[in-house]
Structures are given as structure tokens and as C-alpha cells.
Design an enzyme around this catalytic site. Structure first.
Site, PDB file in Angstrom:
ATOM      1  N   CYS A  86       2.832  -5.046   6.634  1.00 26.25           N
ATOM      2  CA  CYS A  86       2.107  -4.277   4.958  1.00 26.25           C
ATOM      3  C   CYS A  86       3.741  -3.868   4.692  1.00 26.25           C
ATOM      4  O   CYS A  86       4.704  -3.318   5.582  1.00 26.25           O
ATOM      5  CB  CYS A  86       1.730  -3.619   4.713  1.00 26.25           C
ATOM      6  SG  CYS A  86      -0.491  -3.783   5.540  1.00 26.25           S
ATOM      7  N   HIS A 118       1.092  -1.204   0.413  1.00 28.39           N
ATOM      8  CA  HIS A 118       0.434  -0.167   0.287  1.00 28.39           C
ATOM      9  C   HIS A 118       0.905   1.452   0.014  1.00 28.39           C
ATOM     10  O   HIS A 118       1.923   0.806   0.650  1.00 28.39           O
ATOM     11  CB  HIS A 118      -0.690   0.090   1.040  1.00 28.39           C
ATOM     12  CG  HIS A 118      -0.398  -0.203   2.576  1.00 28.39           C
ATOM     13  ND1 HIS A 118       0.098   0.935   3.488  1.00 28.39           N
ATOM     14  CD2 HIS A 118      -0.343  -0.776   3.747  1.00 28.39           C
ATOM     15  CE1 HIS A 118       0.453   0.601   4.120  1.00 28.39           C
ATOM     16  NE2 HIS A 118       0.636  -0.391   4.840  1.00 28.39           N
TER      17      HIS A 118
END
Length: 185
Positions: free
Chosen positions: A160, A140
Site C-alpha cells: 500500500c 492509508h
């Protein structure tokens, strides 16, 4: 030329080259530096120790993007909440906008490989019996206008893989659902 001047010039040249290499590796690099899209099947290798996301296609290396992760400890994810980025082979299962992190390329974590590794660690007593594996791992973006976190290697996610928003726009445009993502250290 005097030896001292030669050594000083050599040191300045080496230092300059090292600075150039550092800057170069933190910038998008593309094969032939053209606007050509990757050809054929595309896959990604995320190298945690080098803070890089590398894109390959049927012709070989295509591009490298700088990335950051969750925890400063770059070891494999062990349990939910440890903020570590899982290692293994995954695939992109969805692409969507995100209200905080620009866009999300969701990975299929936990997948059967991750679950087997997690269960082996539990069986060996490396993690508590009541531990959970976690989920929701993605590639992301960052907060709007906050590329500095990637440029200065600030590991800030919950596990992430974070990339600059402009880089994510580019990746999202040419990475289809199902793209293989290999995360390693």
C-alpha cells in the site's frame, strides 16, 4: 575575502540549502499556502522514486505529501505477497476508517490494466504459472503517533501507500470516490 573563507561560506550555504530543500520536500506544500480547497477535477500522482503523493486540480499542482510504500525495491508489483506497490492508473473506490491504519482510501487494484500486465508477465514466464495477482491496495495512514515511518522513508506496508494520519485526514476530506490515482516510478 580570502578564497578559503569564501569557499567555506559557499559550502555552508549550499549545505544549508540542501538541508532546507530536504526538509521542505517532506512537508506539505500547498499552492498559495492557503486553506483553499482544490478546484474542479482532482487527480493524484504517486511518484515512488521521490516518495511523494502530488495532488493536481484544474489549476495545476495543488499539494505534495510525503509517502512510503511496501518493499525497499520500488519496482512494480509482480505477484501477491511481494510487498511491492503496483504501478499504473487506478481510482479511489471507497473511503473508510481502519482499526490499525487510521483510514483507508481503497484503490481498484487489480483493475483491467493490472490484470493484463500480470497475464503478459505470466505468458512470458516472468512469474510462475500458479502466481496470484493479489489485491487490497490502498492509500492509508500509519499506526497512531507513528509519523516517523514516513519521515525516515521506512517502507513497511504490504504494498500500500502510507501517508501521515493528519495528511490522510486532509486528503480524505477533499478527494472524492472516483479520484484518479497514477502510481509511477
Amino acid at each position: 575575502m580570502k578564497r578559503q573563507h569564501f569557499v567555506a561560506l559557499l559550502l555552508v550555504s549550499v549545505a544549508g540549502l540542501a538541508a532546507f530543500k530536504t526538509i521542505e520536500t517532506r512537508v506539505i506544500k500547498k499552492r498559495f499556502f492557503s486553506g483553499n480547497e482544490p478546484t474542479g477535477t482532482v487527480y493524484i500522482i504517486v511518484d515512488k522514486s521521490d516518495y511523494e503523493l502530488q495532488v493536481y486540480d484544474e489549476e495545476g499542482w495543488y499539494a505534495t505529501y510525503p509517502v512510503v510504500f511496501g518493499n525497499k525495491d520500488l519496482n512494480d508489483k509482480m505477484v501477491e505477497g511481494d510487498r511491492k506497490t503496483p504501478e499504473g492508473t487506478f481510482k479511489i473506490i471507497s473511503k473508510r476508517p481502519h482499526e490499525k491504519w487510521h483510514k483507508m482510501l481503497m484503490l481498484d487494484y487489480p483493475n483491467p490494466e493490472s490484470i493484463a500486465k500480470f497475464n503478459q508477465r505470466k505468458a512470458k514466464g516472468l512469474i510462475p504459472k500458479n502466481a496470484k495477482i493479489g489485491g487490497g491496495i490502498a492509500i492509508h495512514g500509519t499506526w497512531p503517533n507513528d509519523n516517523l515511518v514516513v519521515d525516515d522513508f521506512t517502507n513497511w506496508t504490504n504494498g500500500c501507500i502510507a501517508v501521515k494520519n493528519d495528511d490522510l485526514d486532509e486528503l480524505e476530506a477533499y478527494l472524492p470516490i472516483g479520484t484518479k490515482v497514477i502510481v509511477r516510478r
